[in-house]
Write an enzyme that holds these catalytic residues in place. Structure first.
Site, short mmCIF file in Angstrom:
data_model
loop_
_atom_site.label_atom_id
_atom_site.label_comp_id
_atom_site.label_asym_id
_atom_site.label_seq_id
_atom_site.Cartn_x
_atom_site.Cartn_y
_atom_site.Cartn_z
N PHE A 13 0.80 -1.17 0.01
CA PHE A 13 0.05 -0.06 0.07
C PHE A 13 0.80 1.30 -0.22
O PHE A 13 0.86 2.16 -0.99
CB PHE A 13 -0.85 -0.17 1.23
CG PHE A 13 -1.45 1.30 1.67
CD1 PHE A 13 -2.13 2.10 0.78
CD2 PHE A 13 -1.46 1.60 2.94
CE1 PHE A 13 -2.65 3.38 1.10
CE2 PHE A 13 -2.15 2.77 3.28
CZ PHE A 13 -2.84 3.62 2.56
N GLY A 38 1.64 -7.73 -0.42
CA GLY A 38 1.44 -6.71 -1.36
C GLY A 38 0.93 -7.41 -2.72
O GLY A 38 0.68 -8.62 -2.84
N GLY A 104 22.69 -2.65 4.92
CA GLY A 104 23.96 -3.18 4.69
C GLY A 104 24.09 -2.79 3.14
O GLY A 104 25.40 -2.13 2.68
N TYR A 147 5.30 -7.55 16.03
CA TYR A 147 5.58 -6.13 15.23
C TYR A 147 6.29 -5.01 15.99
O TYR A 147 7.14 -4.43 15.58
CB TYR A 147 3.99 -5.85 14.77
CG TYR A 147 4.14 -4.79 13.81
CD1 TYR A 147 4.64 -4.81 12.41
CD2 TYR A 147 3.46 -3.46 14.22
CE1 TYR A 147 4.35 -3.67 11.59
CE2 TYR A 147 3.45 -2.24 13.53
CZ TYR A 147 3.75 -2.63 12.00
OH TYR A 147 3.55 -1.50 11.17
N THR A 177 -2.27 5.21 8.77
CA THR A 177 -2.35 5.61 7.34
C THR A 177 -3.54 4.94 6.36
O THR A 177 -3.38 3.85 6.65
CB THR A 177 -1.12 5.99 6.65
OG1 THR A 177 -0.41 6.75 7.68
CG2 THR A 177 -1.36 6.62 5.23
#
Ligand code: NAD
Ligand code: UDP
Length: 321
Positions: A13, A38, A104, A147, A177
């Site tokens: 998103f 996704g 990295g 999370y 959001t």
């Protein structure tokens, strides 16, 4: 020479909206995604452009990229509570190993780095509204801990790469959001309420609905991300809309927008669900000259137009709640 930015989670998103924004600003973009939450639908309109490339890759594995990079923007991670409850170990791995690999790569290319962190680092906050100086109230062993702690680790790793290796890092603490391209069955409050109303399912409000969130429209958030990326701010910056709503108010507003919507059905509050959440955005105002400008109602109308269109194409979609 066109500058290239890698967006991990670029088919998600927020990541896909960021790809659009960066391409619009003249950057070349590589979107890297393993498509766990996704979809290539979100970037289908970009495929075939000379300045855009999609790479199907899990960033918890070593990232091979030969070209020079101006920036690495690390958005890969499940973000909906339903998703990170479905993929708890993956969520921990992408926040830890994925962040390490992305850092990295930024170090090797001399690229600037931006981490998509979250208001969840504040957990169920005891300070309200939340300034960046608040260290949070997180249950490390609860279901949301996968999370919250992954993102807290990611922030610590990002600061270590800045301090030890001098990488030009930024940390965005993103508050709730919403907008077009959220999955119809994403599981977060606004997509749930919209898909439920469109499909005739009851609108599921968890708990008594008095818990609060502060919802930001995606275009505003992406503007803040770009400003942060171009800034010299290394400490975390809250990005979100300080307008605080109860969950019930959001459910009622979406019911009214859709009209003739099903009734609200109250369900158990998930474990460790934060009771309040509101960003203190003084840092973003001062250092990025940023504040959200889109009214919530207007953002909801744009989102609903997109949800209606996609629901018509997939009318059997149901939420997981
Ligand atoms: P999303 O689920 O739509 O996007 C996440 C993307 O990351 C997906 O495309 C997914 O397939 C990809 N991904 C996950 N693990 C991966 C891996 N190992 N390798 C490659 N790709 C991987 O979620 P979103 O709302 O767009 O969130 C994007 C980022 O912003 C996340 O890091 C999230 O924590 C952060 N964030 C979002 C919000 C919000 O309200 N949307 C709030 C706070 C933080
Ligand atoms: N919520 C709800 N019904 C739903 C989905 C979410 O009442 O169908 C509530 C959830 O319990 C939380 C708030 O809405 O209090 C925001 O949830 P979301 O999943 O959008 O994101 P969170 O802020 O919890 O990460």
């Amino acid at each position: 020479m066109t500058k290239t930015i890698l967006v991990t989670g670029g088919a998600g998103f927020l990541g896909s909206h960021l790809c659009d924004r960066l391409l619009g600003q003249g950057y070349a973009v590589i979107a890297m995604d393993n498509l766990i939450t996704g979809s290539t639908d979100n970037i289908a309109h970009l495929i075939g452009r000379d300045d855009f490339r999609f790479i199907h890759h899990d960033v918890t594995e070593y990232i091979f990229l030969a070209e020079p990079l101006y920036g690495v923007v690390h958005f890969a991670s499940p973000a909906s509570p339903q998703d990170y409850l479905d993929y708890p170990i993956h969520t921990l791995k992408v926040g830890s190993l994925g962040t390490h690999n992305s850092l990295g790569l930024a170090k090797a290319r001399g690229a600037r780095f931006l981490l998509a962190s979250t208001s969840e680092v504040y957990g169920d906050p005891l300070v309200h509204p939340q300034p960046e100086s608040y260290w949070g109230n997180v249950n490390p062993v609860g279901p949301r801990g996968v999370y919250d702690e992954a993102k807290r680790f990611a922030e610590a790793m990002t600061m270590a790469y800045h301090r030890v290796h001098g990488v030009d890092t930024k940390i965005a603490r993103i508050f709730n959001t919403f907008g077009p391209r959220m999955r119809l069955d994403d599981g977060r409050a606004i997509p749930n309420f919209m898909t439920q109303a469109l499909s005739g399912q009851p609108i599921t409000v968890f708990g008594d609905g008095s818990q609060t969130r502060s919802f930001c429209y995606v275009a505003d958030l992406i503007d803040g991300i770009q400003r942060l990326l171009e800034s010299d701010r290394h400490q975390p910056v809250n990005l979100g809309n300080p307008e605080e709503w109860t969950v019930t108010r959001m459910a009622e507003t979406i019911r009214e927008l859709i009209g003739d919507a099903p009734p609200i059905e109250y369900r158990d509050l998930p474990v460790d669900d934060p009771k309040v959440r509101q960003p203190d955005i003084r840092t973003a105002r001062e250092h990025l000259r940023w504040a959200p400008g889109t009214a919530i109602d207007e953002g909801l109308r744009h989102t609903l137009d997109d949800f209606r269109r996609r629901f018509q194409a997939a009318p059997h979609t149901r939420t997981r709640a």
